[in-house]
Scaffold this motif. Structure first.
Motif, mmCIF file in Angstrom:
data_model
loop_
_atom_site.group_PDB
_atom_site.id
_atom_site.type_symbol
_atom_site.label_atom_id
_atom_site.label_comp_id
_atom_site.label_asym_id
_atom_site.label_seq_id
_atom_site.Cartn_x
_atom_site.Cartn_y
_atom_site.Cartn_z
ATOM 1 N N ARG A 178 0.839 -1.195 0.000
ATOM 2 C CA ARG A 178 0.000 0.000 0.000
ATOM 3 C C ARG A 178 0.881 1.253 0.000
ATOM 4 O O ARG A 178 1.823 1.360 0.783
ATOM 5 N N GLY A 179 0.569 2.181 -0.859
ATOM 6 C CA GLY A 179 1.359 3.401 -0.984
ATOM 7 C C GLY A 179 2.432 3.332 -2.036
ATOM 8 O O GLY A 179 3.037 4.348 -2.390
ATOM 9 N N LYS A 180 2.711 2.127 -2.554
ATOM 10 C CA LYS A 180 3.694 1.989 -3.620
ATOM 11 C C LYS A 180 3.096 2.403 -4.958
ATOM 12 O O LYS A 180 1.883 2.362 -5.172
ATOM 13 N N ARG A 181 3.944 2.764 -5.899
ATOM 14 C CA ARG A 181 3.484 3.050 -7.262
ATOM 15 C C ARG A 181 3.040 1.749 -7.921
ATOM 16 O O ARG A 181 3.706 0.728 -7.817
ATOM 17 N N ILE A 182 1.891 1.791 -8.587
ATOM 18 C CA ILE A 182 1.314 0.589 -9.178
ATOM 19 C C ILE A 182 1.432 0.656 -10.704
ATOM 20 O O ILE A 182 1.063 1.651 -11.328
ATOM 21 N N GLU A 183 1.981 -0.414 -11.285
ATOM 22 C CA GLU A 183 2.025 -0.571 -12.733
ATOM 23 C C GLU A 183 0.958 -1.573 -13.162
ATOM 24 O O GLU A 183 0.842 -2.652 -12.564
ATOM 25 N N VAL A 184 0.184 -1.222 -14.174
ATOM 26 C CA VAL A 184 -0.831 -2.136 -14.701
ATOM 27 C C VAL A 184 -0.268 -2.831 -15.934
ATOM 28 O O VAL A 184 0.129 -2.175 -16.904
ATOM 29 N N GLU A 252 9.470 -13.450 -15.555
ATOM 30 C CA GLU A 252 9.987 -12.521 -16.556
ATOM 31 C C GLU A 252 9.328 -11.153 -16.426
ATOM 32 O O GLU A 252 9.988 -10.109 -16.533
ATOM 33 N N ILE A 253 8.023 -11.132 -16.176
ATOM 34 C CA ILE A 253 7.322 -9.855 -15.958
ATOM 35 C C ILE A 253 7.903 -9.157 -14.733
ATOM 36 O O ILE A 253 8.187 -7.955 -14.752
ATOM 37 N N SER A 254 8.085 -9.939 -13.653
ATOM 38 C CA SER A 254 8.615 -9.383 -12.405
ATOM 39 C C SER A 254 9.959 -8.706 -12.636
ATOM 40 O O SER A 254 10.262 -7.667 -12.044
ATOM 41 N N ARG A 255 10.759 -9.286 -13.499
ATOM 42 C CA ARG A 255 12.091 -8.746 -13.789
ATOM 43 C C ARG A 255 12.018 -7.393 -14.485
ATOM 44 O O ARG A 255 12.946 -6.588 -14.383
ATOM 45 N N HIS A 256 10.909 -7.122 -15.191
ATOM 46 C CA HIS A 256 10.767 -5.871 -15.931
ATOM 47 C C HIS A 256 9.991 -4.794 -15.164
ATOM 48 O O HIS A 256 9.858 -3.671 -15.653
ATOM 49 N N VAL A 257 9.462 -5.132 -14.010
ATOM 50 C CA VAL A 257 8.750 -4.138 -13.209
ATOM 51 C C VAL A 257 9.759 -3.172 -12.599
ATOM 52 O O VAL A 257 10.848 -3.573 -12.173
ATOM 53 N N ALA A 258 9.430 -1.895 -12.579
ATOM 54 C CA ALA A 258 10.330 -0.893 -12.006
ATOM 55 C C ALA A 258 10.602 -1.213 -10.534
ATOM 56 O O ALA A 258 9.735 -1.757 -9.820
ATOM 57 N N GLU A 259 11.804 -0.878 -10.060
ATOM 58 C CA GLU A 259 12.223 -1.246 -8.706
ATOM 59 C C GLU A 259 11.327 -0.646 -7.632
ATOM 60 O O GLU A 259 11.114 -1.251 -6.581
ATOM 61 N N ASP A 260 10.802 0.552 -7.876
ATOM 62 C CA ASP A 260 9.988 1.223 -6.861
ATOM 63 C C ASP A 260 8.495 0.972 -7.058
ATOM 64 O O ASP A 260 7.666 1.678 -6.480
ATOM 65 N N ALA A 261 8.118 -0.030 -7.874
ATOM 66 C CA ALA A 261 6.714 -0.243 -8.210
ATOM 67 C C ALA A 261 6.276 -1.661 -7.904
ATOM 68 O O ALA A 261 7.088 -2.563 -7.668
ATOM 69 N N HIS A 262 4.976 -1.840 -7.897
ATOM 70 C CA HIS A 262 4.350 -3.162 -7.763
ATOM 71 C C HIS A 262 3.457 -3.362 -8.986
ATOM 72 O O HIS A 262 2.745 -2.452 -9.395
ATOM 73 N N ALA A 263 3.501 -4.557 -9.577
ATOM 74 C CA ALA A 263 2.764 -4.819 -10.807
ATOM 75 C C ALA A 263 1.421 -5.482 -10.519
ATOM 76 O O ALA A 263 1.338 -6.449 -9.754
ATOM 77 N N VAL A 264 0.376 -4.943 -11.143
ATOM 78 C CA VAL A 264 -0.926 -5.596 -11.187
ATOM 79 C C VAL A 264 -1.050 -6.207 -12.572
ATOM 80 O O VAL A 264 -1.063 -5.484 -13.573
ATOM 81 N N VAL A 265 -1.093 -7.527 -12.656
ATOM 82 C CA VAL A 265 -1.143 -8.230 -13.937
ATOM 83 C C VAL A 265 -2.586 -8.653 -14.206
ATOM 84 O O VAL A 265 -3.145 -9.484 -13.477
ATOM 85 N N VAL A 266 -3.179 -8.068 -15.226
ATOM 86 C CA VAL A 266 -4.563 -8.364 -15.595
ATOM 87 C C VAL A 266 -4.548 -9.492 -16.622
ATOM 88 O O VAL A 266 -3.857 -9.394 -17.646
ATOM 89 N N LEU A 267 -5.303 -10.555 -16.360
ATOM 90 C CA LEU A 267 -5.290 -11.719 -17.245
ATOM 91 C C LEU A 267 -6.645 -12.418 -17.227
ATOM 92 O O LEU A 267 -7.516 -12.109 -16.418
ATOM 93 N N ASP A 268 -6.821 -13.355 -18.142
ATOM 94 C CA ASP A 268 -8.089 -14.086 -18.215
ATOM 95 C C ASP A 268 -8.061 -15.287 -17.259
ATOM 96 O O ASP A 268 -7.094 -15.495 -16.522
ATOM 97 N N GLY A 269 -9.132 -16.079 -17.274
ATOM 98 C CA GLY A 269 -9.273 -17.163 -16.315
ATOM 99 C C GLY A 269 -8.794 -18.506 -16.796
ATOM 100 O O GLY A 269 -9.338 -19.541 -16.374
ATOM 101 N N ALA A 270 -7.786 -18.555 -17.664
ATOM 102 C CA ALA A 270 -7.234 -19.834 -18.115
ATOM 103 C C ALA A 270 -6.776 -20.660 -16.916
ATOM 104 O O ALA A 270 -6.337 -20.118 -15.894
ATOM 105 N N GLY A 271 -6.853 -21.992 -17.051
ATOM 106 C CA GLY A 271 -6.544 -22.867 -15.924
ATOM 107 C C GLY A 271 -5.170 -22.667 -15.341
ATOM 108 O O GLY A 271 -4.986 -22.704 -14.110
#
Length: 352
Positions: A178-184, A252-271
């Motif tokens: 909470r309070g961190k910059r969020i990347e979508v 791999e996504i985690s590796r590309h997220v900015a150091e000061d940010a947290h990533a919200v990964v939007v995806l479908d409901g595949a198994g």
């Protein structure tokens, strides 16, 4: 008999100077013609220089004497009144957007000739097909390819995602971020293989262009994700779509997220997106979209762009050729951050 220029507030030099500044080319041409007359040029020469007849120049001189430079602009022409009233046009808009009812109209998609018949029947106005097409373009319609919609699609759930996305993200985030910059980020998979796809081509009207298409079935999967706000992406080309491949892609996504940010990964409901064995990095939170709603995931538009511009009309002899083509296509996309932002940005997903 030529009309004398009685207005003397502007010299020929003044008219030329103003002609350089006006945005109306026709008005500038008339000003230059009148400047020639003021300088003593013959009416024939001035009219030819202005691209008009002597009589037309005479009429513009009348207007200039009465109104000055402002009188040298074209006045709005009323023209013929439109055949369809505004109420008719609004009904036509609704009819086109709703689409035809096959039981009532006998067709599954509107053509100009179908709308021509409906207009004649309902509005009692006879129009040509070309006129119908012109009206449709004026009303903002064009011919587009329809995307499939599953019959079980929940339109209410789709609207709730768009309306309450920020609240949903806030509820899903762990307290520690909470309070961190969020990347979508938007994530999806695309199958690319020998079967391939075809795309539109420029060709002679009336012809049916041919393009190569394989009949074999070897394929690979691009696991791709993009962050439109930053114009970046992360992808892996994998032989299968399963939990193991998804775990590697999240890393791999985690590796590309900015150091000061947290990533919200939007995806479908595949198994493999919700498997108990899936490993989700600490700087990543998954947000699942409602079922049967691919239009909410801009990654679908990324695949459409890559297929149409990089991966269609191709022949792949080996699995390695498929992997190379996938990598080349994705790297070309990543090299153009503005295109990622243009394709994948969604106002409803903007958390800033």
């Amino acid at each position: 008999m030529p009309v004398a220029i009685t207005r003397l507030d502007l010299s020929a030099a003044d008219l030329r100077a103003q002609a350089c500044r006006v945005g109306d080319v026709a008005q500038a041409r008339r000003m230059l013609a009148i400047a020639l007359v003021i300088e003593g040029a013959s009416r024939t020469h001035a009219a030819e220089a202005g691209g008009m007849t002597r009589q037309t120049l005479r009429d513009w001189v009348h207007r200039y004497n009465a109104e000055g430079v402002a009188g040298l602009t074209d006045r709005p022409r009323s023209g013929r009144p439109p055949r369809l009233k505004e109420a008719h046009l609004e009904k036509l808009d609704a009819l086109v957007e709703a689409g035809p009812d096959i039981a009532e109209h006998g067709v599954v998609r509107w053509r100009r000739v179908d709308l021509q018949a409906v207009i004649a029947k309902d509005f009692k106005v006879e129009l040509s097909e070309r006129h119908v097409g012109r009206i449709l373009h004026q009303r903002g319609f064009t011919r587009l390819s329809a995307r499939p919609r599953h019959p079980k699609t929940d339109e209410g759930a789709r609207r709730r995602v768009q309306k309450n996305f920020a609240d949903r993200v806030a509820a899903a985030l762990p307290a520690s971020v909470r309070g961190k910059r969020i990347e979508v980020w938007f994530q999806d998979e695309a199958r690319v293989g020998q079967k391939g796809t075809l795309t539109r081509l420029w060709a002679r009207r009336g012809s049916r262009p041919r393009a190569v298409r394989d009949t074999r079935y070897q394929s690979a999967y691009i696991f791709g994700a993009v962050c439109p706000a930053r114009g970046v992406g992360a992808a892996l080309v994998m032989p299968r779509a399963d939990t193991e491949a998804m775990t590697k892609h999240l890393a791999e996504i985690s590796r590309h997220v900015a150091e000061d940010a947290h990533a919200v990964v939007v995806l479908d409901g595949a198994g493999w997106h919700g498997s108990d064995d899936l490993v989700v990095p600490e700087n990543t939170t998954l947000i699942e979209l409602p079922p049967y709603s691919p239009e909410l995931n801009p990654a679908e538009n990324i695949w459409e762009y890559l297929r149409k511009n990089k991966l269609a009309n191709c022949l792949y002899d080996t699995y390695e050729d498929i992997v190379d083509a996938c990598c080349a296509a994705w790297n070309a996309l990543i090299a153009d951050p503005a295109r990622i932002t243009s394709i994948a940005s969604r106002d409803w997903a903007n958390l800033s």
